[in-house]
Design a protein around this motif. Structure first.
Motif, PDB file in Angstrom:
ATOM      1  N   ARG A  73       0.819  -1.209   0.000  1.00 32.99           N
ATOM      2  CA  ARG A  73       0.000   0.000   0.000  1.00 32.99           C
ATOM      3  C   ARG A  73       0.855   1.261   0.000  1.00 32.99           C
ATOM      4  O   ARG A  73       0.515   2.246  -0.639  1.00 32.99           O
ATOM      5  CB  ARG A  73      -0.948   0.007   1.196  1.00 32.99           C
ATOM      6  N   THR A 108       1.610   0.930  -6.715  1.00 30.52           N
ATOM      7  CA  THR A 108       0.808   1.799  -7.572  1.00 30.52           C
ATOM      8  C   THR A 108      -0.661   1.520  -7.293  1.00 30.52           C
ATOM      9  O   THR A 108      -1.088   0.369  -7.320  1.00 30.52           O
ATOM     10  CB  THR A 108       1.115   1.498  -9.054  1.00 30.52           C
ATOM     11  N   LYS A 109      -1.420   2.578  -7.049  1.00 30.55           N
ATOM     12  CA  LYS A 109      -2.845   2.406  -6.778  1.00 30.55           C
ATOM     13  C   LYS A 109      -3.630   2.518  -8.079  1.00 30.55           C
ATOM     14  O   LYS A 109      -3.446   3.453  -8.855  1.00 30.55           O
ATOM     15  CB  LYS A 109      -3.340   3.463  -5.794  1.00 30.55           C
ATOM     16  N   LYS A 110      -4.478   1.537  -8.308  1.00 28.59           N
ATOM     17  CA  LYS A 110      -5.376   1.539  -9.455  1.00 28.59           C
ATOM     18  C   LYS A 110      -6.749   1.160  -8.931  1.00 28.59           C
ATOM     19  O   LYS A 110      -6.945   0.033  -8.471  1.00 28.59           O
ATOM     20  CB  LYS A 110      -4.895   0.555 -10.518  1.00 28.59           C
ATOM     21  N   ASP A 162      -9.242   0.623  -6.318  1.00 30.01           N
ATOM     22  CA  ASP A 162      -9.095   0.327  -4.887  1.00 30.01           C
ATOM     23  C   ASP A 162      -8.037  -0.727  -4.610  1.00 30.01           C
ATOM     24  O   ASP A 162      -7.994  -1.299  -3.517  1.00 30.01           O
ATOM     25  CB  ASP A 162     -10.432  -0.126  -4.296  1.00 30.01           C
ATOM     26  N   GLN A 163      -7.184  -0.995  -5.588  1.00 27.83           N
ATOM     27  CA  GLN A 163      -6.160  -2.022  -5.430  1.00 27.83           C
ATOM     28  C   GLN A 163      -4.769  -1.406  -5.560  1.00 27.83           C
ATOM     29  O   GLN A 163      -4.572  -0.424  -6.268  1.00 27.83           O
ATOM     30  CB  GLN A 163      -6.327  -3.106  -6.495  1.00 27.83           C
ATOM     31  N   TYR A 164      -3.825  -2.027  -4.879  1.00 28.89           N
ATOM     32  CA  TYR A 164      -2.423  -1.598  -4.924  1.00 28.89           C
ATOM     33  C   TYR A 164      -1.605  -2.710  -5.563  1.00 28.89           C
ATOM     34  O   TYR A 164      -1.826  -3.889  -5.265  1.00 28.89           O
ATOM     35  CB  TYR A 164      -1.905  -1.314  -3.510  1.00 28.89           C
ATOM     36  N   THR A 207      -0.829  -8.000  -6.012  1.00 26.36           N
ATOM     37  CA  THR A 207      -1.950  -7.080  -5.846  1.00 26.36           C
ATOM     38  C   THR A 207      -2.493  -7.229  -4.429  1.00 26.36           C
ATOM     39  O   THR A 207      -2.634  -8.350  -3.935  1.00 26.36           O
ATOM     40  CB  THR A 207      -3.063  -7.399  -6.860  1.00 26.36           C
ATOM     41  N   TYR A 234      -5.569  -5.649  -1.662  1.00 21.58           N
ATOM     42  CA  TYR A 234      -6.764  -4.835  -1.467  1.00 21.58           C
ATOM     43  C   TYR A 234      -7.582  -5.404  -0.320  1.00 21.58           C
ATOM     44  O   TYR A 234      -7.285  -6.485   0.186  1.00 21.58           O
ATOM     45  CB  TYR A 234      -7.596  -4.746  -2.756  1.00 21.58           C
TER      46      TYR A 234
END
Length: 85
Positions: A18, A22-24, A26-28, A34, A36
């Motif tokens: 987190r 990289t945040k995309k 609501d996921q990092y 990945t 979340y």
């Protein structure tokens, strides 16, 4: 982590993903992993393209993968994130 999840390692890695990923939406995303949470934040999800880990309330967890080699790759990625960041 085989059959026994080190919850402190997982929580530490989740936080590092987190912080440094990289945040995309609501996921990092970081180093192929990945991370979340569900809507209430009580369940964490950590996954790559082959392994899915669901970690929930009272340290309950469930892995979903097809082969030991997939799990081994996932475990290496998790430990590498912990070392690098």
């Amino acid at each position: 982590m085989k059959n026994e999840l080190d919850s402190k390692l997982l929580l530490r890695v989740f936080d590092k993903i987190r912080q440094h990923g990289t945040k995309k939406e609501d996921q990092y995303h970081l180093n192929g992993i990945t991370a979340y949470t569900d809507l209430d934040g009580y369940t964490l999800f950590v996954e790559d393209s082959n392994v899915k880990l669901q970690f929930g309330f009272h340290n309950q967890y469930h892995f979903d993968y097809d082969s030991e080699s997939q799990f081994d790759t996932f475990e290496k990625r998790i430990k590498q994130i912990d070392k690098e960041y």
